[in-house]
Design a protein around this motif. Structure first.
Motif, PDB file in Angstrom:
ATOM      1  N   SER A 124     -34.289 -11.947  24.067  1.00 32.18           N
ATOM      2  CA  SER A 124     -34.615 -10.713  24.785  1.00 32.18           C
ATOM      3  C   SER A 124     -34.206  -9.503  23.944  1.00 32.18           C
ATOM      4  N   ARG A 131     -40.731 -15.847  27.775  1.00 31.26           N
ATOM      5  CA  ARG A 131     -40.491 -14.979  26.622  1.00 31.26           C
ATOM      6  C   ARG A 131     -40.388 -15.874  25.403  1.00 31.26           C
ATOM      7  N   ASP A 179     -41.546  -7.101  22.241  1.00 30.76           N
ATOM      8  CA  ASP A 179     -41.310  -8.378  22.908  1.00 30.76           C
ATOM      9  C   ASP A 179     -42.552  -9.244  22.757  1.00 30.76           C
ATOM     10  N   PHE A 206     -44.551 -12.736  24.542  1.00 28.53           N
ATOM     11  CA  PHE A 206     -44.611 -13.610  25.710  1.00 28.53           C
ATOM     12  C   PHE A 206     -45.714 -14.642  25.549  1.00 28.53           C
TER      13      PHE A 206
END
Length: 78
Positions: free
Chosen positions: A10, A6, A24, A26
């Motif tokens: 979070s 990641r 999010d 990644f």
């Protein structure tokens, strides 16, 4: 292709009530990045500047400012 890590905190660390369904970012095993965001292709496609275009298989995705700003420290310079 696999998710390696990641990038940034979070969703729970950013204050998401459930910690599960938020934007999010990644890093992938091939060095590229994947994002989870709000699909906005129809709303923004006509707003692209003249020197920008997307392929039929690409989508415009909105990632919140907070998500990207807080991920900045984890994004490699090169």
């Amino acid at each position: 292709m696999k998710i390696v890590r990641r990038v940034g905190p979070s969703p729970r660390e950013r204050g998401s009530a459930t910690g599960q369904t938020c934007p999010d970012i990644f890093e992938l095993s091939d060095g590229n990045f994947a994002v989870i965001g709000t699909e906005a292709t129809a709303a923004l496609d006509g707003e692209l500047p003249p020197d920008a275009a997307r392929a039929p298989y690409e989508r415009i995705v909105i990632v919140s400012r907070e998500t990207l700003v807080r991920a900045k420290a984890d994004i490699p310079d090169a």
